[in-house]
Scaffold this motif. Structure first.
Motif, PDB file in Angstrom:
ATOM      1  N   ARG A 320       0.832  -1.208   0.000  1.00 31.06           N
ATOM      2  CA  ARG A 320       0.000   0.000   0.000  1.00 31.06           C
ATOM      3  C   ARG A 320       0.870   1.263   0.000  1.00 31.06           C
ATOM      4  N   PRO A 321       0.543   2.252  -0.883  1.00 29.50           N
ATOM      5  CA  PRO A 321      -0.517   2.146  -1.894  1.00 29.50           C
ATOM      6  C   PRO A 321      -0.046   1.309  -3.083  1.00 29.50           C
ATOM      7  N   ALA A 322      -0.965   0.521  -3.623  1.00 31.35           N
ATOM      8  CA  ALA A 322      -0.626  -0.309  -4.775  1.00 31.35           C
ATOM      9  C   ALA A 322      -0.074   0.571  -5.891  1.00 31.35           C
ATOM     10  N   ASN A 323       0.996   0.099  -6.534  1.00 33.06           N
ATOM     11  CA  ASN A 323       1.751   0.995  -7.406  1.00 33.06           C
ATOM     12  C   ASN A 323       1.462   0.872  -8.896  1.00 33.06           C
ATOM     13  N   ASP A 324       0.396   0.153  -9.288  1.00 33.46           N
ATOM     14  CA  ASP A 324      -0.050   0.231 -10.685  1.00 33.46           C
ATOM     15  C   ASP A 324      -1.560   0.058 -10.733  1.00 33.46           C
ATOM     16  N   ALA A 325      -2.142   0.376 -11.892  1.00 31.98           N
ATOM     17  CA  ALA A 325      -3.605   0.433 -11.991  1.00 31.98           C
ATOM     18  C   ALA A 325      -4.237  -0.924 -11.701  1.00 31.98           C
ATOM     19  N   GLY A 326      -3.666  -2.001 -12.237  1.00 34.15           N
ATOM     20  CA  GLY A 326      -4.217  -3.326 -12.006  1.00 34.15           C
ATOM     21  C   GLY A 326      -4.128  -3.743 -10.564  1.00 34.15           C
ATOM     22  N   ALA A 327      -2.999  -3.428  -9.912  1.00 36.67           N
ATOM     23  CA  ALA A 327      -2.838  -3.753  -8.498  1.00 36.67           C
ATOM     24  C   ALA A 327      -3.845  -3.002  -7.646  1.00 36.67           C
ATOM     25  N   ARG A 328      -4.147  -1.759  -8.019  1.00 41.12           N
ATOM     26  CA  ARG A 328      -5.131  -0.983  -7.253  1.00 41.12           C
ATOM     27  C   ARG A 328      -6.520  -1.613  -7.357  1.00 41.12           C
ATOM     28  N   VAL A 329      -6.910  -2.040  -8.549  1.00 40.51           N
ATOM     29  CA  VAL A 329      -8.206  -2.707  -8.703  1.00 40.51           C
ATOM     30  C   VAL A 329      -8.211  -4.022  -7.929  1.00 40.51           C
ATOM     31  N   TYR A 330      -7.121  -4.770  -8.023  1.00 39.78           N
ATOM     32  CA  TYR A 330      -7.042  -6.055  -7.310  1.00 39.78           C
ATOM     33  C   TYR A 330      -7.179  -5.840  -5.806  1.00 39.78           C
ATOM     34  N   THR A 331      -6.498  -4.838  -5.279  1.00 42.26           N
ATOM     35  CA  THR A 331      -6.549  -4.559  -3.845  1.00 42.26           C
ATOM     36  C   THR A 331      -7.963  -4.212  -3.407  1.00 42.26           C
ATOM     37  N   ALA A 332      -8.674  -3.458  -4.231  1.00 39.94           N
ATOM     38  CA  ALA A 332     -10.022  -3.002  -3.857  1.00 39.94           C
ATOM     39  C   ALA A 332     -11.080  -4.076  -4.015  1.00 39.94           C
ATOM     40  N   TYR A 333     -10.960  -4.943  -5.035  1.00 39.50           N
ATOM     41  CA  TYR A 333     -12.077  -5.834  -5.373  1.00 39.50           C
ATOM     42  C   TYR A 333     -11.760  -7.336  -5.290  1.00 39.50           C
ATOM     43  N   CYS A 334     -10.506  -7.703  -5.303  1.00 33.99           N
ATOM     44  CA  CYS A 334     -10.175  -9.122  -5.472  1.00 33.99           C
ATOM     45  C   CYS A 334      -9.398  -9.733  -4.307  1.00 33.99           C
TER      46      CYS A 334
END
Length: 434
Positions: A320-334
């Protein structure tokens, strides 16, 4: 194993009495009734092995009354009524009529069936099993008066007579014969996989005429995985990454009985196969199927080195904070289901690290299941508590592309990125009519 259909919960209707002329005495009547009822019940089991309910029962429809829409390259067709109703079903079929439709794709009135009906596989079903299936459908299924619906295929593609030539080219007649040098379990597994189970209908690539590229293990493409109706049916050979090479015999038997194991969980049409078919298999038949599938040499795959788990780079990108767009989505939803380590909580929640569906070159199944989720696995009448939800209304095409690209690169999965255009295409095709 199946056309790409949505999960169904249809139950088989069994054990209606066999109707026959009364024998001469009570003792003979009792014996005859028992024998016939045994045949009906055996046919019910065989119908489960063939997963007949999945195609011939529409959602919220009556068992085997048809009406289920099915997409083909030429347009949409609607599955037919196979209850013993005399007017709209198969009540007027003799056993010979039934056998011809099942194994040759020709209806009682002589018209050819579309090969969406897996009769090239059912051609391998032996006479005894055909007899039992006929007994079940005539005397173990409630008749339903429901007219069959015409296909949406436009003229001239809706003409049936060219299918005679398709059959001449691609239909191999003749029941399965045991292979010399193979044991009883292997031959039983081959019979089920190639015949009633019709696994090749989904898991074998198709040729230009929509024929299966191989019908048994003698063809190199057999069960090597195939794209069908928005899903990629998995490789079932011994390929290490995308196939069953890392699965033990117990892993495979567990998957067939429950739809989940330490490697993967069922989704798409396979959910229906588990719900309506494989979970009902006897332990002996499950073991036979596993014996046969585990004997298949590795075919297909991506040509990549054998998968090995490595979480380090992915862990860094998820800090945290996730450092790319895909990682941010994964952290929030997956991440709450599939974990920082990508192992999920198997078998309840599928792993993503090393999952054969993640390692496949074709990402269609991942896109489809992310957009639309999957139906409930229902094992022994109990729905799975954690079905995959759909995110079509929550995430846009770019977000889904980003998170799937992250997953396919993560934990040393090493598979290509997903583009937003791929997601948009599947969103359009799978969301139509919803």
């Amino acid at each position: 194993m199946k056309k790409m259909l949505k999960g169904l919960g249809a139950a088989l209707c069994v054990a209606l009495p066999f109707i026959a002329q009364a024998p001469a005495d009570a003792a003979t009547a009792s014996a005859t009734g028992a024998a016939d009822q045994t045949l009906v019940q055996r046919g019910a089991y065989l119908a489960q092995l063939g997963d007949c309910a999945a195609c011939h029962t529409a959602p919220k429809g009556k068992p085997f009354a048809g009406g289920l829409p099915m997409n083909t390259p030429m347009g949409r067709i609607y599955v037919t009524n196979i209850t013993p109703d005399a007017r709209t079903g198969i009540g007027g079929y003799t056993e010979a009529d039934f056998a011809r439709a099942l194994r040759e794709g020709v209806a009682k009135d002589g018209h050819n069936l579309y090969p969406a009906m897996p009769y090239p596989s059912y051609a391998k079903v032996d006479d005894d099993d055909v007899k039992a299936l006929y007994a079940f459908f005539m005397h173990g299924v409630a008749p339903v008066q429901q007219a069959n619906r015409e296909s949406d295929i436009k003229w001239p593609l809706n003409m049936r007579w060219p299918l005679m030539f398709w059959n001449m080219a691609f239909l191999e007649k003749g029941a399965y014969r045991d292979k010399p040098g193979k044991d009883v379990a292997w031959n039983r597994g081959a019979y089920l996989v190639q015949g009633l189970g019709h696994c090749g209908s989904c898991h074998t690539p198709r040729g230009v005429a929509f024929q299966e590229s191989a019908l048994d293990e003698s063809g190199s493409a057999f069960l090597s995985g195939a794209l069908l109706d928005g899903w990629f049916a998995s490789n079932l050979t011994g390929e290490h990454n995308t196939g069953l090479g890392r699965w033990s015999d117990e892993d495979l038997r567990t998957f067939l009985k429950t739809g989940a194991n330490r490697h993967a969980s069922a989704f798409g049409a396979m959910t229906s196969v588990i719900n309506n078919s494989t979970q009902a298999m006897s332990d002996q038949d499950v073991a036979a199927v596993s014996t046969y599938l585990k004997s298949l040499p590795p075919v297909g795959g991506t040509g990549a080195a054998a998968y090995t788990y490595d979480p380090q780079a992915t862990k860094v990108s998820l800090d945290r904070p996730a450092n790319d767009a895909g990682a941010r989505v994964y952290t929030a939803y997956c991440m709450h289901c599939h974990g920082v380590d990508g192992h999920g909580f198997a078998p309840m929640l599928a792993p993503l690290a090393g999952n054969p569906n993640v390692l496949a070159k074709d990402a269609s199944s991942l896109i489809n299941v992310t957009l639309n989720g999957t139906g409930d696995l229902v094992i022994d009448g109990v729905p799975s508590p954690f079905p995959m939800p759909g995110f079509a209304a929550v995430l846009d095409d770019q977000q889904i592309a980003d998170v799937l690209s992250f997953v396919r690169a993560g934990w040393n999965n090493g598979t290509p990125a997903v583009g937003a255009a791929e997601v948009a295409k599947l969103r359009q095709s799978t969301q139509a009519g919803r």
